[in-house]
Design an enzyme around this catalytic site. Structure first.
Site, short mmCIF file in Angstrom:
data_model
loop_
_atom_site.label_atom_id
_atom_site.label_comp_id
_atom_site.label_asym_id
_atom_site.label_seq_id
_atom_site.Cartn_x
_atom_site.Cartn_y
_atom_site.Cartn_z
N ALA A 1 44.91 -16.11 76.30
CA ALA A 1 44.06 -16.84 75.33
C ALA A 1 44.63 -16.76 73.92
O ALA A 1 44.57 -17.74 73.16
CB ALA A 1 42.64 -16.26 75.36
N TYR B 1 34.15 -25.16 79.90
CA TYR B 1 35.21 -26.07 80.31
C TYR B 1 35.80 -25.57 81.62
O TYR B 1 36.43 -24.51 81.66
CB TYR B 1 36.28 -26.10 79.23
CG TYR B 1 37.39 -27.08 79.46
CD1 TYR B 1 37.15 -28.45 79.36
CD2 TYR B 1 38.67 -26.66 79.78
CE1 TYR B 1 38.15 -29.36 79.57
CE2 TYR B 1 39.69 -27.57 79.98
CZ TYR B 1 39.43 -28.92 79.88
OH TYR B 1 40.42 -29.83 80.08
N HIS C 1 37.85 -6.20 81.03
CA HIS C 1 38.15 -7.38 81.85
C HIS C 1 38.60 -6.90 83.23
O HIS C 1 39.38 -5.96 83.35
CB HIS C 1 39.26 -8.21 81.19
CG HIS C 1 39.44 -9.54 81.85
ND1 HIS C 1 40.26 -9.71 82.93
CD2 HIS C 1 38.85 -10.73 81.61
CE1 HIS C 1 40.19 -10.98 83.32
NE2 HIS C 1 39.35 -11.61 82.54
N HIS D 1 34.51 -25.24 74.72
CA HIS D 1 35.39 -24.19 75.22
C HIS D 1 36.67 -24.89 75.66
O HIS D 1 36.63 -26.04 76.12
CB HIS D 1 34.79 -23.50 76.44
CG HIS D 1 33.52 -22.76 76.16
ND1 HIS D 1 32.98 -21.85 77.06
CD2 HIS D 1 32.67 -22.79 75.11
CE1 HIS D 1 31.86 -21.35 76.55
NE2 HIS D 1 31.65 -21.92 75.38
N LYS E 1 43.69 -9.81 70.00
CA LYS E 1 43.14 -11.16 70.10
C LYS E 1 42.05 -11.39 69.04
O LYS E 1 42.01 -12.43 68.40
CB LYS E 1 42.57 -11.37 71.51
CG LYS E 1 42.05 -12.76 71.77
CD LYS E 1 41.71 -13.00 73.24
CE LYS E 1 40.47 -12.27 73.70
NZ LYS E 1 39.99 -12.72 75.02
N GLY F 1 40.47 -18.82 80.80
CA GLY F 1 39.86 -19.67 81.83
C GLY F 1 39.84 -18.98 83.17
O GLY F 1 40.72 -18.17 83.50
N ASP F 2 38.80 -19.29 83.94
CA ASP F 2 38.71 -18.79 85.32
C ASP F 2 39.83 -19.45 86.11
O ASP F 2 40.11 -20.63 85.93
CB ASP F 2 37.37 -19.21 85.94
CG ASP F 2 36.20 -18.46 85.30
OD1 ASP F 2 36.39 -17.29 84.93
OD2 ASP F 2 35.12 -19.06 85.17
N GLU G 1 24.60 -21.67 75.33
CA GLU G 1 25.75 -22.15 76.10
C GLU G 1 25.27 -23.05 77.25
O GLU G 1 24.28 -22.74 77.93
CB GLU G 1 26.55 -20.99 76.69
CG GLU G 1 27.81 -21.49 77.41
CD GLU G 1 28.44 -20.45 78.32
OE1 GLU G 1 29.27 -19.68 77.82
OE2 GLU G 1 28.11 -20.43 79.52
N GLN H 1 31.05 -11.66 77.07
CA GLN H 1 30.55 -11.81 78.43
C GLN H 1 29.13 -11.22 78.45
O GLN H 1 28.79 -10.39 77.61
CB GLN H 1 31.48 -11.00 79.36
CG GLN H 1 31.22 -11.17 80.82
CD GLN H 1 31.24 -12.65 81.22
OE1 GLN H 1 30.19 -13.29 81.15
NE2 GLN H 1 32.39 -13.17 81.60
P1 FAD Z 1 42.66 -13.31 77.88
O1 FAD Z 1 42.27 -12.92 76.52
O2 FAD Z 1 43.90 -14.13 78.03
O3 FAD Z 1 42.86 -12.04 78.75
C1 FAD Z 1 41.93 -11.44 79.61
C2 FAD Z 1 42.39 -10.02 79.86
O4 FAD Z 1 43.76 -10.00 80.25
C3 FAD Z 1 42.32 -9.15 78.60
O5 FAD Z 1 41.03 -8.69 78.36
C4 FAD Z 1 43.34 -8.11 78.92
O6 FAD Z 1 42.81 -7.11 79.72
C5 FAD Z 1 44.40 -8.89 79.69
N1 FAD Z 1 45.49 -9.28 78.75
C6 FAD Z 1 45.38 -10.04 77.63
N2 FAD Z 1 46.58 -10.18 77.04
C7 FAD Z 1 47.46 -9.52 77.81
C8 FAD Z 1 48.87 -9.32 77.73
N3 FAD Z 1 49.61 -9.82 76.72
N4 FAD Z 1 49.46 -8.57 78.70
C9 FAD Z 1 48.74 -8.06 79.72
N5 FAD Z 1 47.39 -8.21 79.85
C10 FAD Z 1 46.77 -8.95 78.90
N6 FAD Z 1 36.11 -19.54 81.85
C11 FAD Z 1 36.33 -20.87 82.05
O7 FAD Z 1 37.10 -21.23 82.95
N7 FAD Z 1 35.70 -21.82 81.28
C12 FAD Z 1 34.85 -21.49 80.27
O8 FAD Z 1 34.32 -22.35 79.60
C13 FAD Z 1 34.60 -20.10 80.04
N8 FAD Z 1 33.79 -19.70 79.04
C14 FAD Z 1 33.65 -18.36 78.77
C15 FAD Z 1 32.87 -17.96 77.66
C16 FAD Z 1 32.74 -16.61 77.35
C17 FAD Z 1 31.91 -16.22 76.15
C18 FAD Z 1 33.36 -15.63 78.18
C19 FAD Z 1 33.20 -14.17 77.88
C20 FAD Z 1 34.11 -16.00 79.27
C21 FAD Z 1 34.28 -17.37 79.56
N9 FAD Z 1 35.07 -17.80 80.64
C22 FAD Z 1 35.28 -19.14 80.86
C23 FAD Z 1 35.69 -16.83 81.53
C24 FAD Z 1 37.08 -16.40 81.06
O9 FAD Z 1 37.95 -17.51 80.98
C25 FAD Z 1 37.60 -15.38 82.06
O10 FAD Z 1 36.87 -14.18 81.93
C26 FAD Z 1 39.07 -15.11 82.00
O11 FAD Z 1 39.43 -14.35 83.15
C27 FAD Z 1 39.49 -14.29 80.76
O12 FAD Z 1 39.51 -15.07 79.67
P2 FAD Z 1 39.98 -14.51 78.24
O13 FAD Z 1 40.00 -15.69 77.34
O14 FAD Z 1 39.22 -13.31 77.85
O15 FAD Z 1 41.49 -14.09 78.63
#
Ligand code: FAD
Length: 295
Positions: free
Chosen positions: A123, A48, A147, A75, A163, A106-107, A16, A173
């Site tokens: 996501a 991203y 998370h 990403h 998901k 995304g963060d 990455e 992570q």
């Molecule tokens: P989601 O899957 O949307 O959700 C995160 C958490 O929210 C879930 O684990 C769950 O606890 C809760 N949740 C999900 N769905 C629901 C629902 N329907 N109702 C209530 N709660 C729910 N960030 C960036 O900005 N740019 C990047 O390029 C980037 N790359 C990454 C690569 C990897 C491999 C990893 C692990 C993380 C990366 N991140 C990145 C960080 C990531 O975007 C953050 O951790 C973010 O807070 C969670 O993303 P997610 O896609 O897991 O979110």
């Protein structure tokens, strides 16, 4: 080639990177990409806007990787994007010959627009949108230790299961204890989920930086590992040795436990990643990749 097809051939190796923020960063990244492309990894992924950083150069880095003859995986995040913006980016990647994409929430940038303005709240919504428009294999993030914004561990695991069912693969992570990965896979299996989950490995070179990232991600940073790093003080070579040793051991354990591959978080440096891959190849833990001899 899609990542599920690559996994079907044996454990994958991937790296990455993040888009550079300035000219120095760009020079370092170009060198790192060339050195790591020589290993012929299964794919390279590009973050991203992670941590609120710039988004613009991600697509350019993806194109640069494709030109090196390596599968590039961008990403893509839900945060503060309209559907039209996402559709345009996805189309650009399709034209560039991209076949895999990591769909993330995304963060949330500290000074960015409110979460509620997202066209895609989670996501999984982005996965569905990309699926409708492309034949990409779609990956998602997995958080083996949970998370940090989850309501509860049980709810988090259920959201993960939903998901992962919608996705083609997941990348985790970073974590430092094999048991976290094994527990997560067992929880997914209990829910009938068999989507391949590629573990993300971070070589812990900088104790302070890792402590900060671990606190933000809800990752356990073992005290013994932290103490080993801190004992090295400013000696970067010594810290790199601790980091690559810890990452190699974790990688060996993961591959022995049947992980479908490993993804190394490079932070845009080539040396630790090269050492870890060399160690894993020499230990016969990872096959099919050739690493240049030690210089
Ligand atoms: P989601 O899957 O949307 O959700 C995160 C958490 O929210 C879930 O684990 C769950 O606890 C809760 N949740 C999900 N769905 C629901 C629902 N329907 N109702 C209530 N709660 C729910 N960030 C960036 O900005 N740019 C990047 O390029 C980037 N790359 C990454 C690569 C990897 C491999 C990893 C692990 C993380 C990366 N991140 C990145 C960080 C990531 O975007 C953050 O951790 C973010 O807070 C969670 O993303 P997610 O896609 O897991 O979110």
């Amino acid at each position: 080639m899609t990542i599920p097809d690559l996994i079907a051939q044996g454990p994958t190796l991937s790296f990455e990177f993040s888009a550079p923020r300035d000219a120095d960063g760009e020079t370092r990244l170009a060198r790192t990409l060339e050195r790591l492309a020589a290993i012929k990894p299964s794919f390279m992924s590009v973050t991203y806007g992670a941590g609120g950083s710039t988004r613009g150069p991600t697509a350019e880095v993806v194109e640069r990787i494709q030109r090196l003859g390596v599968n590039a995986m961008p990403h893509l995040t839900c945060v503060a994007h309209t559907r039209e913006e996402i559709a345009a980016l996805v189309e650009r990647y399709r034209v560039d010959g991209v076949e895999n994409l990591l769909a993330l929430h995304g963060d949330i940038p500290a000074d960015g627009p409110d979460h509620a303005t997202n066209a895609f709240p989670w996501a999984i919504d982005l996965v569905a949108f990309v699926r409708e428009r492309t034949h990409f294999a779609i990956g998602v993030a997995a958080h083996p230790e949970g998370h940090p914004r989850a309501e509860s561990r049980a709810a988090d695991l259920d959201h993960h299961a939903e998901k992962l069912r919608a996705a083609d693969f997941a990348i985790t992570q970073f974590f430092f204890d094999l048991a976290h990965y094994e527990r997560f896979i067992a929880e997914m299996a209990k829910r009938g989920v068999t989507t391949p989950v590629i573990p993300g490995i971070m070589p812990p070179t900088n104790a302070e930086g890792i402590a900060r990232m671990s606190a933000a991600n809800g990752t356990d940073f073992p005290a013994a590992l932290r103490a080993r790093l801190e004992a090295c003080g400013d000696d970067l070579d010594a810290r790199r040795e601790v980091a690559t040793d810890a990452a190699t051991r974790l990688g060996e354990g993961l591959l022995a436990a049947g992980a479908p591959g490993i993804q190394l978080y490079t932070l845009n440096f080539s040396e630790p990643a090269l050492t870890i891959v060399r160690n894993l190849v020499e230990a016969n833990a990872l096959a099919g990749f050739s690493v240049p001899a030690r210089s």
